[in-house]
Design an enzyme around this catalytic site. Structure first.
Site, PDB file in Angstrom:
ATOM      1  N   HIS A   5       3.780  14.310   6.081  1.00 51.45           N
ATOM      2  CA  HIS A   5       3.594  15.751   5.909  1.00 51.45           C
ATOM      3  C   HIS A   5       4.308  16.398   7.088  1.00 51.45           C
ATOM      4  CE1 HIS A   5       0.607  14.737   2.913  1.00 51.45           C
ATOM      5  NE2 HIS A   5       0.103  13.896   3.794  1.00 51.45           N
ATOM      6  N   CYS A  44      -1.972  -3.587   3.258  1.00 52.99           N
ATOM      7  CA  CYS A  44      -3.055  -4.501   2.899  1.00 52.99           C
ATOM      8  C   CYS A  44      -2.702  -5.952   3.207  1.00 52.99           C
ATOM      9  CB  CYS A  44      -3.378  -4.375   1.407  1.00 52.99           C
ATOM     10  SG  CYS A  44      -3.929  -2.737   0.952  1.00 52.99           S
ATOM     11  N   SER A 102       0.830  -1.208   0.000  1.00 51.70           N
ATOM     12  CA  SER A 102       0.000   0.000   0.000  1.00 51.70           C
ATOM     13  C   SER A 102       0.863   1.256   0.000  1.00 51.70           C
ATOM     14  CB  SER A 102      -1.025   0.028   1.131  1.00 51.70           C
ATOM     15  OG  SER A 102      -1.973   1.046   0.845  1.00 51.70           O
TER      16      SER A 102
END
Length: 160
Positions: A78, A93, A73
């Site tokens: 940030h 996943c 995945s």
């Protein structure tokens, strides 16, 4: 023949997402795009992820956002260097990825003195949330032996 709605009991988990809040990040390279990207790639490698690609962007005057796309995945970050803060997501996943290791690598490399980690089972029918680990009072490492963290990573029952 009528189409029958998919019945879910109550959620079919397709993936697990770790939401990591890193506070008081003190490393001087916190606004260096190459260093942040290498830190994310190292976290993916140490977590046994299969790296597909990565993309990072440096904002003006400061701040970085980026993603490492993995076969399992993704990892995303940030940063807000002016606050010493990073928001990190680790989504997988499968059961191969060691999310605790990815968190540990990023926390250490960014020099985080406090953290908050939550988990979300995501999939068909909704999602489940859980608080995994926190060190909000100061300089505490990620507690990888936490029963809740082991449960969220699929390694235990979540009961001490």
């Amino acid at each position: 023949m009528a189409i029958q709605p998919l019945r879910l009991d109550p959620i079919t988990v397709l993936g697990k997402q770790l939401v990591i809040e890193l506070f008081d990040c003190v490393d001087q390279r916190f606004d260096d795009i190459q260093w942040i990207e290498e830190s994310m790639l190292e976290a993916a490698r140490q977590a046994n992820a299969t790296i597909i690609t990565s993309a990072f962007h440096k904002f003006s005057p400061i701040g970085i956002s980026g993603v490492v796309v993995i076969a399992e995945s993704h990892l995303a970050i940030h940063t807000w260097p002016e606050y010493g803060y990073a928001a990190v997501d680790v989504f997988t996943c499968g059961d191969v990825l060691d999310g605790a290791q990815a968190v540990r690598v990023l926390s250490e490399r960014l020099g985080s003195r406090r953290h908050l980690i939550s988990s979300m089972d995501r999939g068909l029918g909704g999602h489940r949330l859980g608080l995994l680990s926190r060190s909000l009072a100061g300089n505490g490492p990620v507690d990888e032996d936490s029963p809740t963290l082991r449960w969220a990573l699929g390694q235990g029952t979540g009961v001490a």
